[in-house]
Scaffold this motif. Structure first.
Motif, PDB file in Angstrom:
ATOM      1  N   ALA A  95     -44.384  19.113   0.186  1.00  0.00           N
ATOM      2  CA  ALA A  95     -45.714  18.740   0.675  1.00  0.00           C
ATOM      3  C   ALA A  95     -45.599  17.695   1.781  1.00  0.00           C
ATOM      4  O   ALA A  95     -44.853  16.711   1.662  1.00  0.00           O
ATOM      5  N   PRO A 130     -42.121  23.373  -4.941  1.00  0.00           N
ATOM      6  CA  PRO A 130     -43.091  23.344  -3.839  1.00  0.00           C
ATOM      7  C   PRO A 130     -43.685  21.969  -3.584  1.00  0.00           C
ATOM      8  O   PRO A 130     -43.921  21.605  -2.420  1.00  0.00           O
ATOM      9  N   GLN A 187     -44.215  30.818  -3.048  1.00  0.00           N
ATOM     10  CA  GLN A 187     -45.106  29.798  -3.588  1.00  0.00           C
ATOM     11  C   GLN A 187     -45.756  28.943  -2.505  1.00  0.00           C
ATOM     12  O   GLN A 187     -46.865  28.434  -2.704  1.00  0.00           O
ATOM     13  N   CYS A 188     -45.089  28.792  -1.368  1.00  0.00           N
ATOM     14  CA  CYS A 188     -45.603  27.913  -0.313  1.00  0.00           C
ATOM     15  C   CYS A 188     -46.223  28.668   0.861  1.00  0.00           C
ATOM     16  O   CYS A 188     -46.974  28.076   1.641  1.00  0.00           O
TER      17      CYS A 188
END
Length: 269
Positions: A44, A40, A108-109
């Motif tokens: 970003a 993840p 997760q994101c």
């Protein structure tokens, strides 16, 4: 803002870089690692993320549908080989079954919108049922449609399952995607699809279609209609196998644009 492209095939990855350099798809970075190695934190700062990116078909489709390069979205056409009737049909036991890795990153994101595609087959439909269950467990609403390339006047079928997952249930669903079946013309109203298409998506008269002219070639199993620049394999044609490999693993952006457009219409409604 930059887009992220994940593609493990070096040939396709370089193709993506070339398309980015020509502004035919959204500007961004190409990551050649396996999706299993992507974390993840690697994502970003990216507004759009395209997994199993191939030759950039989803990015082009987003542009054709009027989706701005700086509007957040994830896409991913998971490998179809484990579920294709033409393959060994190992299904989830196949090492190329990479949905669990894609699901890991989605979980997760938490991207707000995800588009995807898979082969239309009995195994492909079972795959989609599992994907739907996984996404609904993450509080996504999921819609899907079974569409073919011929629906946007392409001279071949290429039947595929297209799906969208949205964190707001009011914005997704099969009813919205079905509109892509009903009018199926949006992708034909854009200028010059030669190569990967036109980034500007300027309007065009309906009399012009991106697949014209096509030609008919004789094959061992009969006759096939193909684009005039997609000739049968022969000795002496440079980069022939690479081009066919890229095309063979690609989505049809004009069909995906119909799916995206139907989603946008459903959201607007």
């Amino acid at each position: 803002m930059a887009s992220y492209y994940n593609e493990i095939d070096p040939y396709a990855a370089q193709w993506l870089r070339n398309l980015i350099a020509e502004n035919l798809i959204a500007p961004g970075d190409v990551d050649e690692r396996s999706i299993a190695d992507v974390q993840p934190s690697d994502l970003a700062g990216y507004v759009q993320c395209h997994f199993f990116a191939g030759i950039g078909g989803w990015s082009l489709a987003l542009r054709l549908a009027g989706w701005a390069d700086d509007r957040p979205v994830w896409t991913g056409s998971c490998p179809c080989q484990p579920f294709s009737a033409a393959g060994s049909r190992k299904g989830t036991a196949d090492a190329r079954h990479l949905w669990p890795q894609f699901e890991r990153l989605i979980r997760q994101c938490s991207p707000s919108i995800v588009f995807g595609e898979q082969v239309t087959s009995t195994d492909g439909r079972e795959w989609l049922a599992g994907v739907r269950a996984d996404l609904e467990a993450l509080d996504y609403a999921v819609g899907a449609a079974d569409l073919c390339a011929a629906g946007v006047a392409s001279p071949h079928a290429r039947q595929r399952l297209y799906w969208v997952a949205d964190t707001d249930g009011r914005h997704a669903g099969t009813e919205g995607l079905q509109r892509g079946r009903e009018h199926g013309q949006r992708a034909q109203d854009h200028q010059d699809f030669e190569g990967m298409g036109n980034a500007e998506s300027e309007p065009l008269r309906r009399s012009r279609q991106p697949w014209e002219p096509s030609i008919t070639i004789e094959c061992d199993d009969g006759y096939r209609r193909v684009g005039p620049t997609t000739l049968a394999m022969a000795h002496g044609i440079p980069n022939r196998m690479g081009r066919l490999r890229g095309y063979g693993n690609a989505i049809v952006p004009q069909v995906a644009a119909e799916v995206i457009g139907a989603y946008l219409e459903a959201r607007a409604a």
